[in-house]
Design a protein around this motif. Sequence first.
Motif, PDB file in Angstrom:
ATOM      1  N   HIS A 264       0.817  -1.202   0.000  1.00 26.91           N
ATOM      2  CA  HIS A 264       0.000   0.000   0.000  1.00 26.91           C
ATOM      3  C   HIS A 264       0.861   1.266   0.000  1.00 26.91           C
ATOM      4  O   HIS A 264       0.638   2.195  -0.784  1.00 26.91           O
ATOM      5  CB  HIS A 264      -0.921  -0.024   1.218  1.00 26.91           C
ATOM      6  CG  HIS A 264      -1.751   1.194   1.344  1.00 26.91           C
ATOM      7  ND1 HIS A 264      -2.868   1.416   0.554  1.00 26.91           N
ATOM      8  CD2 HIS A 264      -1.623   2.295   2.124  1.00 26.91           C
ATOM      9  CE1 HIS A 264      -3.382   2.573   0.858  1.00 26.91           C
ATOM     10  NE2 HIS A 264      -2.643   3.135   1.811  1.00 26.91           N
ATOM     11  N   ARG A 267       2.458   1.738  -3.299  1.00 28.77           N
ATOM     12  CA  ARG A 267       1.532   1.989  -4.415  1.00 28.77           C
ATOM     13  C   ARG A 267       1.096   3.457  -4.441  1.00 28.77           C
ATOM     14  O   ARG A 267       0.937   4.047  -5.509  1.00 28.77           O
ATOM     15  CB  ARG A 267       0.332   1.064  -4.309  1.00 28.77           C
ATOM     16  CG  ARG A 267      -0.243   0.769  -5.691  1.00 28.77           C
ATOM     17  CD  ARG A 267      -1.409  -0.150  -5.648  1.00 28.77           C
ATOM     18  NE  ARG A 267      -2.356   0.227  -4.629  1.00 28.77           N
ATOM     19  CZ  ARG A 267      -2.984  -0.639  -3.853  1.00 28.77           C
ATOM     20  NH1 ARG A 267      -2.730  -1.914  -3.982  1.00 28.77           N
ATOM     21  NH2 ARG A 267      -3.841  -0.238  -2.944  1.00 28.77           N
ATOM     22  N   THR A 268       0.915   4.051  -3.268  1.00 31.96           N
ATOM     23  CA  THR A 268       0.417   5.434  -3.233  1.00 31.96           C
ATOM     24  C   THR A 268       1.331   6.405  -4.000  1.00 31.96           C
ATOM     25  O   THR A 268       0.870   7.080  -4.922  1.00 31.96           O
ATOM     26  CB  THR A 268       0.197   5.879  -1.767  1.00 31.96           C
ATOM     27  OG1 THR A 268      -0.448   4.814  -1.096  1.00 31.96           O
ATOM     28  CG2 THR A 268      -0.609   7.143  -1.664  1.00 31.96           C
ATOM     29  N   THR A 271       1.321   5.577  -7.754  1.00 30.85           N
ATOM     30  CA  THR A 271       0.126   6.034  -8.480  1.00 30.85           C
ATOM     31  C   THR A 271       0.285   7.505  -8.846  1.00 30.85           C
ATOM     32  O   THR A 271      -0.003   7.931  -9.975  1.00 30.85           O
ATOM     33  CB  THR A 271      -1.135   5.843  -7.605  1.00 30.85           C
ATOM     34  OG1 THR A 271      -1.079   4.558  -7.037  1.00 30.85           O
ATOM     35  CG2 THR A 271      -2.409   6.009  -8.404  1.00 30.85           C
ATOM     36  N   ARG A 274       2.796   7.938 -11.634  1.00 36.64           N
ATOM     37  CA  ARG A 274       2.231   7.478 -12.906  1.00 36.64           C
ATOM     38  C   ARG A 274       1.248   8.505 -13.478  1.00 36.64           C
ATOM     39  O   ARG A 274       1.304   8.863 -14.668  1.00 36.64           O
ATOM     40  CB  ARG A 274       1.543   6.138 -12.699  1.00 36.64           C
ATOM     41  CG  ARG A 274       1.369   5.409 -13.991  1.00 36.64           C
ATOM     42  CD  ARG A 274       0.619   4.120 -13.874  1.00 36.64           C
ATOM     43  NE  ARG A 274       0.068   3.829 -15.181  1.00 36.64           N
ATOM     44  CZ  ARG A 274       0.763   3.361 -16.193  1.00 36.64           C
ATOM     45  NH1 ARG A 274       2.043   3.108 -16.029  1.00 36.64           N
ATOM     46  NH2 ARG A 274       0.223   3.170 -17.376  1.00 36.64           N
ATOM     47  N   THR A 275       0.373   8.990 -12.603  1.00 36.08           N
ATOM     48  CA  THR A 275      -0.652   9.934 -13.057  1.00 36.08           C
ATOM     49  C   THR A 275      -0.001  11.185 -13.661  1.00 36.08           C
ATOM     50  O   THR A 275      -0.322  11.607 -14.784  1.00 36.08           O
ATOM     51  CB  THR A 275      -1.540  10.362 -11.863  1.00 36.08           C
ATOM     52  OG1 THR A 275      -1.883   9.185 -11.152  1.00 36.08           O
ATOM     53  CG2 THR A 275      -2.793  11.083 -12.327  1.00 36.08           C
TER      54      THR A 275
END
Length: 497
Positions: A264, A267-268, A271, A274-275
């Motif tokens: 987790h 991943r935060t 993300t 990536r965005t």
Amino acid sequence: MSVSLRSKLVFIMVLLIILLMTVVLVFLTRGVSDFYTDEFYRRMETVFSDRDMMDALREAAGEPDAVDRMRRILDVYAGLLGIDIGTRNYYILDGVTGAFLAGSDSDAARTPAATRNVLKALTGETAFGSGAGRQYMDVAVPVAAADGRTSFVVYIYDNRQTAKNQSAEMFQLILEAVAVGFVISAAISLILSKALLQPIQGMTKAAEAMAGGDFSREIIVESNDEIGTLARTFNMMASQIESTLAELKKAERLRREFVANVSHELRTPLTGIRTYAETLAENSDIPPETASEFLRVILNESDRMANIVRDLLELSRFDAGSMELKSEKFSIERSIRDVCTAIALDARKRGLDMNIEMEEGLPTVRGDRARIEQVFMNILTNAVKYTPPGGRVDITGGGSGDSVRIRISDTGIGIPPEDMPHVFDRFYRVDKARSRESGGTGLGLSIAREIIGRHGGRIDIDSSPGEGTSVTITLPAGGDDGDDGDDGGESDERARH
Ligand code: ADP
């Protein structure tokens, strides 16, 4: 299993009784037989060496009514000779032919056939010889008249019937004893085996329950013997397995939680990266200021990921025991002052008042200076991070003879009591958003506790929400042992474990 063990026990007991009785029987029968034989020959020897009797017999042998006279003499001695007519008889035989002349058993037909002793006596020799294993006992004594004209043989014959009867009776008795022994031993072994096997049956049931995953069954032990010890050991083993299993389950649960947390946490920022990267890649018309703002976010997020990975790596080294700690003597006061200096600017920027107050002559400590400073930095960063502008951060230092204490107190937001037990847990953060925003990984206090623990010290935290937090680090004073000082990488067991 218990039935078979029980029957084995009964079988062994019964076998023992039978064996014992057989041995007794053999010895007794032999004993009785030997006793009778010995007694017979002893008696014969005593009587036939009686001179009076032998003289009287010899004298009688010369008379015309020799047989009658001799009979009368032998009748007198019948008691001493043990003549009982049924089993033992005396006979007067012709000294030349061996023919029956008279006897205590007057029936000539029952006279025993000429035995070896009789044949020997006919040659004029006294014959006491006994042959082993013979079915009878006999003694033949030649009696000749003084003038040598007439001669007789006095013959005593015992068919051993008394001994045989006694043996048979004994055999009967022993058979009865075996039967009674059988019943008694069967009963005793049944009772014994029940008493012996009960705890074993209990253990079997408990072991079966354990195989099914139930460790709660305890064997009740009353005896102090080997089985009692076994049962107690079994109980101990069961409770140990139970607690080990519980620990394993807990460790497994923590591991799963940890893996989930790591995923987790990584991943935060990923993300985010990536965005922003996608937006940049797909839109070529983004204004340069916005683009550089996006790039700054991407850099920040990747820094955060790098921090998390660094902290995780460090923790896993501690877990694996492969974290090497230096052992050097250093001044704890100097370390904390250095860290304070490094963070002072941040504190000032946040409008915080920072004060240091150290007792005189604080003892030095022995350990990994850089690691200890890393802990101070983490605690101080937290104090600065979680204290609103206008607050205070106080650093005090003191020491008793064998330990040094550094306390970092702030007047910040504090920690709610329900979160207190968890602040040292990996990834635990009271306010996730706030921590993340300020670059925290939630691993700082876990690492701090590992480091201080490896130095033989402890870290305590005390807090009231809205009032502030106080973190106390206690380390063993270890530098005043006459050692040379800052000696760098010398290994030290205490520091490492
Ligand atoms: P982080 O990187 O989030 O600071 P730590 O392991 O250092 O992680 O701390 C764990 C949590 O304990 C923090 O997220 C914060 O909620 C709480 N905490 C630690 N120090 C303080 C403090 N001085 N004041 C208030 N809360 C604190």
